[in-house]
Enzyme design. Structure first.
Site, PDB file in Angstrom:
ATOM      1  N   ARG A 224      -1.811   2.139  -4.324  1.00 42.48           N
ATOM      2  CA  ARG A 224      -2.052   3.565  -4.150  1.00 42.48           C
ATOM      3  C   ARG A 224      -2.336   4.186  -5.518  1.00 42.48           C
ATOM      4  NH1 ARG A 224      -2.860   2.868   0.533  1.00 42.48           N
ATOM      5  NH2 ARG A 224      -1.660   3.640   2.307  1.00 42.48           N
ATOM      6  N   HIS A 272     -11.449   3.623  -1.755  1.00 37.91           N
ATOM      7  CA  HIS A 272     -10.356   3.248  -0.844  1.00 37.91           C
ATOM      8  C   HIS A 272     -10.888   2.462   0.362  1.00 37.91           C
ATOM      9  CE1 HIS A 272      -6.050   4.489   0.479  1.00 37.91           C
ATOM     10  NE2 HIS A 272      -6.394   3.340   1.057  1.00 37.91           N
TER      11      HIS A 272
HETATM   12  P1  NDP Z   1       5.157  -4.738   2.493  1.00 36.43           P
HETATM   13  O1  NDP Z   1       6.117  -3.694   2.865  1.00 36.43           O
HETATM   14  O2  NDP Z   1       4.974  -5.915   3.402  1.00 36.43           O
HETATM   15  O3  NDP Z   1       5.513  -5.349   1.053  1.00 36.43           O
HETATM   16  C1  NDP Z   1       5.916  -4.572  -0.023  1.00 36.43           C
HETATM   17  C2  NDP Z   1       6.250  -5.479  -1.204  1.00 36.43           C
HETATM   18  O4  NDP Z   1       6.484  -4.653  -2.350  1.00 36.43           O
HETATM   19  C3  NDP Z   1       7.496  -6.315  -0.990  1.00 36.43           C
HETATM   20  O5  NDP Z   1       7.340  -7.580  -1.575  1.00 36.43           O
HETATM   21  C4  NDP Z   1       8.563  -5.513  -1.728  1.00 36.43           C
HETATM   22  O6  NDP Z   1       9.643  -6.269  -2.234  1.00 36.43           O
HETATM   23  C5  NDP Z   1       7.759  -4.981  -2.887  1.00 36.43           C
HETATM   24  N1  NDP Z   1       8.407  -3.796  -3.450  1.00 36.43           N
HETATM   25  C6  NDP Z   1       8.605  -2.587  -2.875  1.00 36.43           C
HETATM   26  N2  NDP Z   1       9.253  -1.759  -3.712  1.00 36.43           N
HETATM   27  C7  NDP Z   1       9.475  -2.459  -4.835  1.00 36.43           C
HETATM   28  C8  NDP Z   1      10.099  -2.155  -6.069  1.00 36.43           C
HETATM   29  N3  NDP Z   1      10.642  -0.955  -6.318  1.00 36.43           N
HETATM   30  N4  NDP Z   1      10.155  -3.131  -7.003  1.00 36.43           N
HETATM   31  C9  NDP Z   1       9.623  -4.333  -6.768  1.00 36.43           C
HETATM   32  N5  NDP Z   1       9.028  -4.705  -5.613  1.00 36.43           N
HETATM   33  C10 NDP Z   1       8.947  -3.758  -4.665  1.00 36.43           C
HETATM   34  O7  NDP Z   1       3.769  -4.001   2.262  1.00 36.43           O
HETATM   35  P2  NDP Z   1       2.276  -4.553   2.502  1.00 36.43           P
HETATM   36  O8  NDP Z   1       2.122  -5.802   1.740  1.00 36.43           O
HETATM   37  O9  NDP Z   1       1.948  -4.566   3.948  1.00 36.43           O
HETATM   38  O10 NDP Z   1       1.412  -3.368   1.851  1.00 36.43           O
HETATM   39  C11 NDP Z   1       1.574  -3.020   0.503  1.00 36.43           C
HETATM   40  C12 NDP Z   1       0.798  -1.759   0.175  1.00 36.43           C
HETATM   41  O11 NDP Z   1      -0.603  -2.004   0.064  1.00 36.43           O
HETATM   42  C13 NDP Z   1       0.864  -0.627   1.191  1.00 36.43           C
HETATM   43  O12 NDP Z   1       2.076   0.072   1.116  1.00 36.43           O
HETATM   44  C14 NDP Z   1      -0.308   0.240   0.789  1.00 36.43           C
HETATM   45  O13 NDP Z   1       0.089   1.190  -0.178  1.00 36.43           O
HETATM   46  C15 NDP Z   1      -1.274  -0.756   0.145  1.00 36.43           C
HETATM   47  N6  NDP Z   1      -2.471  -0.900   0.968  1.00 36.43           N
HETATM   48  C16 NDP Z   1      -3.668  -0.461   0.451  1.00 36.43           C
HETATM   49  C17 NDP Z   1      -4.823  -0.597   1.174  1.00 36.43           C
HETATM   50  C18 NDP Z   1      -6.135  -0.215   0.601  1.00 36.43           C
HETATM   51  O14 NDP Z   1      -7.117  -0.122   1.350  1.00 36.43           O
HETATM   52  N7  NDP Z   1      -6.240  -0.015  -0.696  1.00 36.43           N
HETATM   53  C19 NDP Z   1      -4.819  -1.170   2.537  1.00 36.43           C
HETATM   54  C20 NDP Z   1      -3.525  -1.622   2.965  1.00 36.43           C
HETATM   55  C21 NDP Z   1      -2.400  -1.478   2.199  1.00 36.43           C
HETATM   56  P3  NDP Z   1      10.644  -7.070  -1.257  1.00 36.43           P
HETATM   57  O15 NDP Z   1       9.802  -8.242  -0.794  1.00 36.43           O
HETATM   58  O16 NDP Z   1      11.742  -7.481  -2.134  1.00 36.43           O
HETATM   59  O17 NDP Z   1      11.013  -6.112  -0.166  1.00 36.43           O
HETATM   60  C1  OXD Z   2      -3.340   1.354   4.471  1.00 37.53           C
HETATM   61  C2  OXD Z   2      -4.594   1.762   3.832  1.00 37.53           C
HETATM   62  O1  OXD Z   2      -2.257   1.663   3.970  1.00 37.53           O
HETATM   63  O2  OXD Z   2      -5.670   1.547   4.450  1.00 37.53           O
HETATM   64  O3  OXD Z   2      -3.413   0.672   5.514  1.00 37.53           O
HETATM   65  O4  OXD Z   2      -4.580   2.272   2.717  1.00 37.53           O
END
Ligand code: NDP
Ligand code: OXD
Length: 309
Positions: A224, A272
């Site tokens: 993000r 995006h």
């Molecule tokens: P998940 O919830 O599956 O995974 C999040 C990961 O981030 C986990 O490994 C978690 O750790 C880690 N994490 C969260 N907070 C912290 C922290 N404070 N310190 C260290 N590690 C942390 O999310 P997704 O993989 O499904 O998606 C990730 C993000 O990708 C979404 O939230 C979104 O913002 C972004 N996204 C962007 C898109 C785009 O088009 N640009 C499309 C889709 C998603 P732990 O494993 O220990 O819980």
């Molecule tokens: C999502 C995105 O979070 O598209 O799925 O950004």
């Protein structure tokens, strides 16, 4: 069986989603929020952002399903106190992996530099390097981050990943927690951010973290815009500490005129588009969650509201 599901998004086309829903579950229909329909009929909501006036005027909602993997676009405190799920969709994940692989190859093969040179009319040979010299670090090892790490490792790059808790991923060296962050960053020549945006991760990509990367590193941000302190990146790019960046997300989308990263010679911005969800695959998960919500069972991919992801 028939059912009406509340729908609210300024990005997704309801007609396309309804066509797929009707084929998967005849009798089910998505209804745009804010219309004439009696709010009492809705037990399930599928939303990117809540409608004007919020969701509290729908008293019978049993669950909310996000149309995004991220839920930071929702004000969690303003939502009704019912389970909330984020979207996990095979197409969304694989498009994120494609994007990350393309960005890594673009930096590794110096397409960014050649592109700049060719625009300036320069013919400049760059000494080739090996993938072994390009360790890639992935921030966030959840549903998407783990797939990105595997996908980049599959291209032959050494890959390391960092998350809050220790994760085991074949072929990926993993790091956990703040005590391991410095070592993780110091060994990442390309840094790919796939963290969720939460109070803990806002501004995470700052002079402190980007400055801890080796000189000449590259940044790929597909998380993000709020993760990045944009002024810090501009300074590090101009000083040469960061050699280039591929940014799919910005703090303001679309960015205002004159945004310092738009048109920056070392930066590629995409609007995006890294993750593309498909109604065909996404609706299977959504319907599974619909069934779970109505049966009072836990949702798949339920958001922990206290953690914010
Ligand atoms: P998940 O919830 O599956 O995974 C999040 C990961 O981030 C986990 O490994 C978690 O750790 C880690 N994490 C969260 N907070 C912290 C922290 N404070 N310190 C260290 N590690 C942390 O999310 P997704 O993989 O499904 O998606 C990730 C993000 O990708 C979404 O939230 C979104 O913002 C972004 N996204 C962007 C898109 C785009 O088009 N640009 C499309 C889709 C998603 P732990 O494993 O220990 O819980
Ligand atoms: C999502 C995105 O979070 O598209 O799925 O950004």
């Amino acid at each position: 069986m028939t059912a009406k599901i509340l729908f609210s998004s300024d990005l997704d086309r309801i007609g396309e989603w309804n066509a797929t829903l009707g084929a998967l579950r005849p009798g089910f229909e998505l209804v745009e929020a804010g219309g004439e329909e009696d709010p009492d009929v809705f037990e399930f909501a599928l939303i990117w952002k809540p409608p004007a006036g919020g969701l509290k005027r729908y008293p019978n909602l049993k669950a909310i399903q996000s149309l995004g993997a991220g839920v930071n676009q929702l004000d969690l405190a303003a939502l009704p106190d019912v389970p909330l799920a984020r979207l996990v969709d095979a197409n969304l994940t694989s498009s994120m992996v494609d994007y990350a692989q393309a960005a890594v190859l673009r930096h590794f093969r110096s397409f960014d530099v050649h592109e700049r040179d060719s625009r300036e009319g320069a013919w400049r040979f760059l000494q080739p390097t090996s993938k072994a010299e390009w360790p890639v670090g992935v921030l966030g090892l959840g549903e998407i981050g783990a797939a990105v790490a595997r996908g980049v490792a599959g291209l032959g790059f050494p890959v390391r990943g960092w998350a809050r808790s220790k994760r085991a991923i074949d072929g990926v060296e993993t790091f956990a927690g703040s005590e391991a962050l410095e070592a993780f960053l110091a060994g990442s020549r390309i840094l790919i951010n796939v963290l969720p945006l939460t109070p803990d991760t806002t501004g995470f990509l700052s002079a402190a973290t980007l400055g801890a990367l080796p000189r000449g590193a590259h940044l790929v941000n597909i998380g993000r815009g709020g993760h990045l302190v944009e002024a810090d990146l501009v300074r590090l790019l101009d000083e040469g500490h960061v050699a280039g960046a591929t940014l799919d997300v910005l703090s303001q989308e679309p960015p205002p005129a004159g945004h310092p990263l738009m048109g920056h010679p070392k930066v590629l911005v995409t609007p995006h588009v890294a993750g593309i969800s498909s109604p065909q695959t996404a609706l299977k998960v959504v319907l599974e969650n619909y069934d779970r919500a109505l049966a009072g069972r836990p949702l798949l991919h339920q958001v922990d509201r206290a953690r914010g992801y």
